[in-house]
Design a protein around this motif. Sequence first.
Motif, PDB file in Angstrom:
ATOM      1  N   GLU A   1       0.806  -1.258  -0.304  1.00 43.90           N
ATOM      2  CA  GLU A   1       0.073   0.115  -0.134  1.00 43.90           C
ATOM      3  C   GLU A   1       1.031   1.026   0.050  1.00 43.90           C
ATOM      4  O   GLU A   1       1.744   1.550   0.793  1.00 43.90           O
ATOM      5  CB  GLU A   1      -1.010   0.077   1.274  1.00 43.90           C
ATOM      6  CG  GLU A   1      -2.092  -1.043   1.283  1.00 43.90           C
ATOM      7  CD  GLU A   1      -3.322  -0.649   0.118  1.00 43.90           C
ATOM      8  OE1 GLU A   1      -3.336   0.436  -0.243  1.00 43.90           O
ATOM      9  OE2 GLU A   1      -4.112  -1.664  -0.138  1.00 43.90           O
ATOM     10  N   ILE A   2       0.697   2.058  -0.907  1.00 42.61           N
ATOM     11  CA  ILE A   2       1.421   3.516  -0.851  1.00 42.61           C
ATOM     12  C   ILE A   2       0.373   4.634  -0.774  1.00 42.61           C
ATOM     13  O   ILE A   2      -0.763   4.611  -1.624  1.00 42.61           O
ATOM     14  CB  ILE A   2       1.898   3.565  -2.329  1.00 42.61           C
ATOM     15  CG1 ILE A   2       2.925   2.383  -2.756  1.00 42.61           C
ATOM     16  CG2 ILE A   2       2.656   4.867  -2.570  1.00 42.61           C
ATOM     17  CD1 ILE A   2       3.591   2.487  -3.859  1.00 42.61           C
ATOM     18  N   SER A   3       0.601   5.226   0.337  1.00 46.00           N
ATOM     19  CA  SER A   3      -0.246   6.378   0.745  1.00 46.00           C
ATOM     20  C   SER A   3      -0.562   7.245  -0.287  1.00 46.00           C
ATOM     21  O   SER A   3       0.363   7.661  -0.914  1.00 46.00           O
ATOM     22  CB  SER A   3       0.306   7.011   1.836  1.00 46.00           C
ATOM     23  OG  SER A   3      -0.637   8.037   2.407  1.00 46.00           O
ATOM     24  N   GLY A   4      -1.909   7.496  -0.611  1.00 49.51           N
ATOM     25  CA  GLY A   4      -2.378   8.507  -1.493  1.00 49.51           C
ATOM     26  C   GLY A   4      -2.180   8.116  -3.025  1.00 49.51           C
ATOM     27  O   GLY A   4      -2.739   9.004  -4.022  1.00 49.51           O
ATOM     28  N   CYS A   5      -2.019   6.729  -3.211  1.00 54.28           N
ATOM     29  CA  CYS A   5      -1.960   6.319  -4.718  1.00 54.28           C
ATOM     30  C   CYS A   5      -3.159   5.574  -4.989  1.00 54.28           C
ATOM     31  O   CYS A   5      -3.623   4.864  -4.274  1.00 54.28           O
ATOM     32  CB  CYS A   5      -0.751   5.485  -4.807  1.00 54.28           C
ATOM     33  SG  CYS A   5       0.786   6.561  -4.963  1.00 54.28           S
ATOM     34  N   ALA A   6      -3.705   5.927  -6.408  1.00 52.22           N
ATOM     35  CA  ALA A   6      -4.376   4.911  -7.154  1.00 52.22           C
ATOM     36  C   ALA A   6      -3.931   4.119  -7.878  1.00 52.22           C
ATOM     37  O   ALA A   6      -2.883   4.215  -8.395  1.00 52.22           O
ATOM     38  CB  ALA A   6      -5.520   5.874  -7.963  1.00 52.22           C
ATOM     39  N   TYR A   7      -4.445   2.804  -8.281  1.00 48.96           N
ATOM     40  CA  TYR A   7      -3.475   1.871  -8.650  1.00 48.96           C
ATOM     41  C   TYR A   7      -4.266   1.239 -10.041  1.00 48.96           C
ATOM     42  O   TYR A   7      -5.497   1.480 -10.077  1.00 48.96           O
ATOM     43  CB  TYR A   7      -3.520   0.556  -7.922  1.00 48.96           C
ATOM     44  CG  TYR A   7      -2.672   0.961  -6.538  1.00 48.96           C
ATOM     45  CD1 TYR A   7      -1.538   1.013  -6.587  1.00 48.96           C
ATOM     46  CD2 TYR A   7      -3.365   1.122  -5.236  1.00 48.96           C
ATOM     47  CE1 TYR A   7      -0.657   0.983  -5.291  1.00 48.96           C
ATOM     48  CE2 TYR A   7      -2.776   1.488  -4.173  1.00 48.96           C
ATOM     49  CZ  TYR A   7      -1.481   1.233  -4.252  1.00 48.96           C
ATOM     50  OH  TYR A   7      -0.649   1.835  -2.968  1.00 48.96           O
ATOM     51  N   LEU A   8      -3.529   0.702 -10.985  1.00 54.31           N
ATOM     52  CA  LEU A   8      -4.041  -0.308 -11.929  1.00 54.31           C
ATOM     53  C   LEU A   8      -3.747  -1.559 -11.452  1.00 54.31           C
ATOM     54  O   LEU A   8      -2.583  -1.989 -10.977  1.00 54.31           O
ATOM     55  CB  LEU A   8      -3.314  -0.034 -13.267  1.00 54.31           C
ATOM     56  CG  LEU A   8      -3.597  -0.904 -14.610  1.00 54.31           C
ATOM     57  CD1 LEU A   8      -5.036  -0.539 -15.070  1.00 54.31           C
ATOM     58  CD2 LEU A   8      -2.692  -0.961 -15.514  1.00 54.31           C
ATOM     59  N   SER A   9      -4.872  -2.450 -11.152  1.00 51.41           N
ATOM     60  CA  SER A   9      -4.708  -3.671 -10.742  1.00 51.41           C
ATOM     61  C   SER A   9      -4.906  -4.783 -11.679  1.00 51.41           C
ATOM     62  O   SER A   9      -5.625  -4.491 -12.688  1.00 51.41           O
ATOM     63  CB  SER A   9      -5.517  -4.022  -9.688  1.00 51.41           C
ATOM     64  OG  SER A   9      -5.338  -2.989  -8.442  1.00 51.41           O
ATOM     65  N   PHE A  10      -4.170  -5.987 -11.744  1.00 54.48           N
ATOM     66  CA  PHE A  10      -4.211  -7.125 -12.444  1.00 54.48           C
ATOM     67  C   PHE A  10      -3.863  -8.351 -11.878  1.00 54.48           C
ATOM     68  O   PHE A  10      -3.352  -8.495 -10.956  1.00 54.48           O
ATOM     69  CB  PHE A  10      -3.648  -6.711 -13.838  1.00 54.48           C
ATOM     70  CG  PHE A  10      -2.024  -6.487 -13.580  1.00 54.48           C
ATOM     71  CD1 PHE A  10      -0.896  -7.450 -13.658  1.00 54.48           C
ATOM     72  CD2 PHE A  10      -1.738  -5.343 -13.567  1.00 54.48           C
ATOM     73  CE1 PHE A  10       0.068  -7.008 -13.520  1.00 54.48           C
ATOM     74  CE2 PHE A  10      -0.410  -4.835 -13.396  1.00 54.48           C
ATOM     75  CZ  PHE A  10       0.661  -5.929 -13.381  1.00 54.48           C
ATOM     76  N   CYS A  11      -4.370  -9.689 -12.347  1.00 59.47           N
ATOM     77  CA  CYS A  11      -4.168 -10.881 -11.531  1.00 59.47           C
ATOM     78  C   CYS A  11      -3.111 -11.669 -12.165  1.00 59.47           C
ATOM     79  O   CYS A  11      -2.811 -11.611 -13.375  1.00 59.47           O
ATOM     80  CB  CYS A  11      -5.707 -11.524 -11.925  1.00 59.47           C
ATOM     81  SG  CYS A  11      -5.678 -12.982 -10.721  1.00 59.47           S
ATOM     82  N   GLU A  12      -2.603 -12.028 -11.204  1.00 55.35           N
ATOM     83  CA  GLU A  12      -1.715 -13.178 -11.386  1.00 55.35           C
ATOM     84  C   GLU A  12      -1.975 -14.466 -10.796  1.00 55.35           C
ATOM     85  O   GLU A  12      -1.804 -15.001  -9.494  1.00 55.35           O
ATOM     86  CB  GLU A  12      -0.260 -12.905 -10.553  1.00 55.35           C
ATOM     87  CG  GLU A  12       0.933 -13.839 -10.837  1.00 55.35           C
ATOM     88  CD  GLU A  12       2.510 -13.494 -10.163  1.00 55.35           C
ATOM     89  OE1 GLU A  12       3.286 -14.088 -10.456  1.00 55.35           O
ATOM     90  OE2 GLU A  12       2.255 -12.469  -9.440  1.00 55.35           O
ATOM     91  N   SER A  13      -2.716 -15.409 -11.405  1.00 61.82           N
ATOM     92  CA  SER A  13      -3.707 -16.479 -11.024  1.00 61.82           C
ATOM     93  C   SER A  13      -3.058 -17.410 -10.316  1.00 61.82           C
ATOM     94  O   SER A  13      -3.720 -18.078  -9.373  1.00 61.82           O
ATOM     95  CB  SER A  13      -4.532 -16.738 -12.350  1.00 61.82           C
ATOM     96  OG  SER A  13      -3.778 -17.404 -13.081  1.00 61.82           O
TER      97      SER A  13
END
Length: 369
Positions: free
Chosen positions: A91-103
């Motif tokens: 978690e990085i404070s104040g950041c929005a993320y692009l998330s994707f899966c490593e199944s």
Amino acid sequence: MIYRESDLVRIAKRENNKKRGYLVINRKQGKHIPVSPGEAFAMFHALADLLKEPYRDERLLVVGFAETATAIGACVAADLHAAYMQTTREEISGCAYLSFCESHSHATWQRLVRDDLCAAMEAAERIVFVEDEVTTGNTILSAVESMEKDLGLMEKFSVASILNGMDAGAEEEFKNRGIPLHYLVKTDHSAYQSQASAYAGDGQYKKPQTGLFPHPVRILEPSGYLDARRLQMSDAYVAACGEMSRQVLSHLLPDTAKRYLVLGTEEFMFPGLFLAKRLEEAGCTVRFHATTRSPIAVSREPKYPLHVRYELCSMYETGRRTFLYDPAPYDETILVCDACKATEEGTNSLLHALWESGSRHITSVRWHG
């Protein structure tokens, strides 16, 4: 140098993972198995060399995958003088993320800082994903699809990995999408599952000790921290790692008669490996590896790659399990961590593990913002 599968690959058994029962361990990567930093960097440079001619006229963003390919990605980016950022599970404070899966992973979600990625792509013409090992390519395709769908990025993409275990169908999928694949070694996974299943898993399993560590530890807090979870220019990142190493070594006064261990923590590998290389260049005998989130079975068979497992508490997050494999006694052990507020139980469990494995002189390098 030409690398062969037998030079690098060791097969281990994943613990309680129904998606994939084996783990491919690269013995020169410096994650699970201690390695000479020079050997690790030689392999990383060899991968970077594959990319210099094809992309000599392109502006690149290199993305290294957490947690095992962060050092590889940083080195490749540095050799190409490219922009660099790594995926993260922190978690990085104040950041929005692009998330994707490593199944297939024990921790399935990967993330990139969204604003940094968008800023990088204003200048870069191609994203090069760097992995230690690619088997199906699904994680990378998930990242590409997220970038295209969520951010509207229609960029050129490439993949660079030390090992490539993709079958013909997976490689055809990348070819059809116009995504080139670059790698040092082609691997055949067809027998890996049976190899892993044959191991007894009867090694030594050590539980964490989280009580107060009673022995003295030297603490160093060098300045100039840069976080590769955020967008960095690789030249500046390497310069910061060099300055951190200079500050640390000015206190340590390297002794060529001693054996040194430099230990990275989870995703935070490249700065520790860089420090280890500087120690080695000073004439010292040095090994580097890192703690990891990966729960891997250990076994007493001599040909099995891992024999002793210390379960730890994470220095980055309360309640997270991490692991250290096959620690050995060294004259000096240097722990390198970038947790802003390292957890007390994580710090104590790692220090106890190092002490129990024979390390009596420990330096804790806390390099953070």
